[in-house]
Design an enzyme around this catalytic site. Structure first.
Site, PDB file in Angstrom:
ATOM      1  N   HIS A  50       0.120  11.401 -28.404  1.00 37.82           N
ATOM      2  CA  HIS A  50      -0.018  10.084 -27.921  1.00 37.82           C
ATOM      3  C   HIS A  50      -0.677   9.266 -28.764  1.00 37.82           C
ATOM      4  O   HIS A  50      -0.075   7.999 -28.991  1.00 37.82           O
ATOM      5  CB  HIS A  50      -1.011  10.030 -26.512  1.00 37.82           C
ATOM      6  N   LYS A  87       3.191  11.670 -10.787  1.00 43.47           N
ATOM      7  CA  LYS A  87       2.552  10.600 -11.774  1.00 43.47           C
ATOM      8  C   LYS A  87       3.265   9.558 -11.859  1.00 43.47           C
ATOM      9  O   LYS A  87       4.547   9.476 -12.217  1.00 43.47           O
ATOM     10  CB  LYS A  87       2.272  11.303 -12.958  1.00 43.47           C
ATOM     11  N   LYS A  92       7.552  23.472 -13.738  1.00 44.00           N
ATOM     12  CA  LYS A  92       6.337  22.420 -13.372  1.00 44.00           C
ATOM     13  C   LYS A  92       6.371  22.384 -12.094  1.00 44.00           C
ATOM     14  O   LYS A  92       4.945  22.120 -11.599  1.00 44.00           O
ATOM     15  CB  LYS A  92       7.262  20.845 -13.695  1.00 44.00           C
ATOM     16  N   ASN A 110      -0.453  19.182 -20.656  1.00 43.02           N
ATOM     17  CA  ASN A 110      -0.339  18.022 -22.007  1.00 43.02           C
ATOM     18  C   ASN A 110      -0.461  18.721 -23.224  1.00 43.02           C
ATOM     19  O   ASN A 110      -1.017  18.026 -24.108  1.00 43.02           O
ATOM     20  CB  ASN A 110      -2.085  17.388 -21.659  1.00 43.02           C
ATOM     21  N   ARG A 118       0.787  -1.186   0.041  1.00 46.98           N
ATOM     22  CA  ARG A 118       0.164   0.041  -0.138  1.00 46.98           C
ATOM     23  C   ARG A 118       0.657   1.273   0.087  1.00 46.98           C
ATOM     24  O   ARG A 118       0.331   2.389   0.406  1.00 46.98           O
ATOM     25  CB  ARG A 118      -0.948   0.027   1.116  1.00 46.98           C
ATOM     26  N   HIS A 154       0.007  16.681 -26.501  1.00 44.48           N
ATOM     27  CA  HIS A 154      -0.157  15.211 -25.931  1.00 44.48           C
ATOM     28  C   HIS A 154      -1.198  14.354 -26.501  1.00 44.48           C
ATOM     29  O   HIS A 154      -1.275  13.090 -26.586  1.00 44.48           O
ATOM     30  CB  HIS A 154       0.059  15.074 -24.509  1.00 44.48           C
ATOM     31  N   ARG A 162      -2.957  21.664 -14.261  1.00 44.71           N
ATOM     32  CA  ARG A 162      -1.956  20.776 -14.563  1.00 44.71           C
ATOM     33  C   ARG A 162      -2.110  20.037 -15.899  1.00 44.71           C
ATOM     34  O   ARG A 162      -1.212  19.716 -16.762  1.00 44.71           O
ATOM     35  CB  ARG A 162      -1.862  19.490 -13.401  1.00 44.71           C
ATOM     36  N   HIS A 176       8.609   9.685 -27.293  1.00 48.03           N
ATOM     37  CA  HIS A 176       7.569  10.425 -26.559  1.00 48.03           C
ATOM     38  C   HIS A 176       7.552  11.935 -26.784  1.00 48.03           C
ATOM     39  O   HIS A 176       6.581  12.897 -27.518  1.00 48.03           O
ATOM     40  CB  HIS A 176       7.349  10.302 -25.177  1.00 48.03           C
ATOM     41  N   GLU A 205      -4.178  16.946 -11.045  1.00 52.04           N
ATOM     42  CA  GLU A 205      -4.732  17.330 -12.413  1.00 52.04           C
ATOM     43  C   GLU A 205      -6.436  17.513 -12.108  1.00 52.04           C
ATOM     44  O   GLU A 205      -7.113  16.990 -13.164  1.00 52.04           O
ATOM     45  CB  GLU A 205      -4.366  16.349 -13.513  1.00 52.04           C
ATOM     46  N   GLU A 237       9.456  18.557 -24.760  1.00 51.94           N
ATOM     47  CA  GLU A 237       8.714  18.829 -23.360  1.00 51.94           C
ATOM     48  C   GLU A 237       9.410  20.053 -22.923  1.00 51.94           C
ATOM     49  O   GLU A 237       8.622  20.978 -22.298  1.00 51.94           O
ATOM     50  CB  GLU A 237       9.056  17.935 -22.472  1.00 51.94           C
TER      51      GLU A 237
HETATM   52  N1  GLY Z   1       3.608  14.817 -17.491  1.00 50.63           N
HETATM   53  C1  GLY Z   1       2.558  15.660 -17.514  1.00 50.63           C
HETATM   54  C2  GLY Z   1       2.204  15.855 -15.692  1.00 50.63           C
HETATM   55  O1  GLY Z   1       3.124  15.592 -15.009  1.00 50.63           O
HETATM   56  O2  GLY Z   1       1.332  16.364 -15.524  1.00 50.63           O
END
Ligand code: GLY
Length: 365
Positions: free
Chosen positions: A256, A147, A231, A249, A125, A252, A245, A268, A241, A189
């Site tokens: 993606h 993430k 960031k 994207n 956990r 993306h 946040r 990527h 998000e 990025e």
């Molecule tokens: N890679 C996008 C984020 O961390 O939200």
């Protein structure tokens, strides 16, 4: 030039972890001291590339700050970012009797960081983990903000959790040891941060392109620091998000889809670069940026040797692939558009027709 200091990332006002930007591993021990690892078992997770390049050096440092150190290696590449590899890692941790007080260290790029973070989020956990990102993409994006996750069948990052690291230690000299195409891919990025909300940084990137592409240490540190600060601002304001946040994207949604349909043969950041062009084209169609600004965005990406188009794809298939993206909400795609150069907005009104035009624009005949 900005004075580079450790960046402390907060969650609900409390300091959670530091991002250290260094040019070697000499100060890694300080982060281990801060975490307090002396009585912990540590498992360093790496892929077949980072094992060869850095594992011994990192073990040499970590062994003096841990009760026991071991490593887990899997084959490099997106194909490894799945639950089977997570299961192998769980098995090793169980056999080595890792308990909740122990620590995982992710030594590698985005795949290693995401997979290690997800294992740390779910084993018993949740146990602690530290990020040592070795690719530009991981340094400026995926190692920060908690993430974590793995791909499921062909769905990218479909299974995951938010789980914050205890520390992010960046050694910029790692960038030189990695394939140049992987390095450049991360710049997709980097440019993204400038376009989202840092016009000054976008201008700085244009001026410092040569120093960046020739790995000048000070230029790399400045660039990475600025991305990490950008960031930090976003993830502190919206850690899970719920809102802003999603701006990260940019590029993306279509990126993606291209990444998936090209079977991960494009990196990527390369797909993000192509996706940024599609988003910029859509923004131009809506009149928020000019034709010249779109042209300039393409020139900036190209000047870093990033791709701005893709071959052998069908518009309809790309459109269908965007519909499976996680960024859907109540059946609508949350698309990121430029409200001007250096400022983005979340938009859920982009029609299929607009999407098709943007996709057509990035497909080279
Ligand atoms: N890679 C996008 C984020 O961390 O939200």
């Amino acid at each position: 030039m900005t004075d580079i200091k450790n960046i402390t990332v907060h969650y609900e006002e409390a300091p959670i972890y530091d991002i250290c930007i260094e040019s070697d591993f000499t100060l890694l021990y300080k982060e281990l001291e801060k975490i307090g690892t002396k009585n912990k078992k540590i498992c360093i997770v790496c892929d077949s590339n980072t094992k060869e390049l850095y594992l011994n050096e990192v073990i040499d440092i970590v062994k003096d700050y841990a009760m026991e150190v071991e490593s887990f290696t899997f084959p490099a590449g997106e194909e490894s970012k799945n639950l089977d590899v997570v299961k192998q890692l769980y098995t090793q941790l169980i056999e080595s009797r890792f308990d909740r007080s122990d620590l995982l260290i992710a030594l590698g790029g985005g795949v290693v960081g995401d997979l290690t973070g997800y294992t740390a989020a779910t084993y018993l956990r949740g146990i602690s983990f530290m990020q040592i990102p070795t690719t530009l993409l991981a340094m400026v994006d995926s190692s920060i903000g908690g993430k974590t996750g793995v791909d499921f069948d062909s769905y990218k990052n479909m299974v995951g959790a938010f789980h914050q690291p205890k520390s992010v230690y960046i050694n910029t000299s790692c960038l030189k040891s990695l394939d140049k195409r992987i390095f450049v891919s991360g710049i997709g990025e980097v440019v993204k941060y400038g376009l989202i909300n840092d016009l000054e940084f976008y201008q700085w990137l244009k001026e410092h392109k040569d120093n960046i592409l020739s790995y000048k240490p000070e230029a790399l540190k400045q660039m990475i620091y600025r991305c990490c600060k950008d960031k930090q601002y976003v993830v502190e304001n919206d850690p899970t998000e719920k809102g802003m946040r999603a701006l990260l994207n940019l590029g993306h949604t279509i990126g993606h889809a291209v990444e998936k349909l090209k079977d991960f043969s494009l990196y990527h950041g390369e797909c993000v670069s192509i996706g940024i062009v599609a988003a910029a084209y859509l923004s131009m169609c809506r009149g928020t940026i000019t034709k010249d600004e779109l042209k300039e965005i393409k020139e900036v990406l190209t000047s870093f040797t990033l791709p701005i188009s893709v071959t052998d794809l069908e518009v309809e298939k790309v459109l269908a692939a965007t519909k499976n993206d996680k960024k859907m909400q109540a059946g609508k795609i949350k698309f990121i558009l430029l409200s001007k150069v250096g400022q983005c907005v979340i938009d859920d009104t982009v029609s299929d027709e607009e999407m098709k035009q943007a996709i057509q624009y990035i497909i080279k005949k």
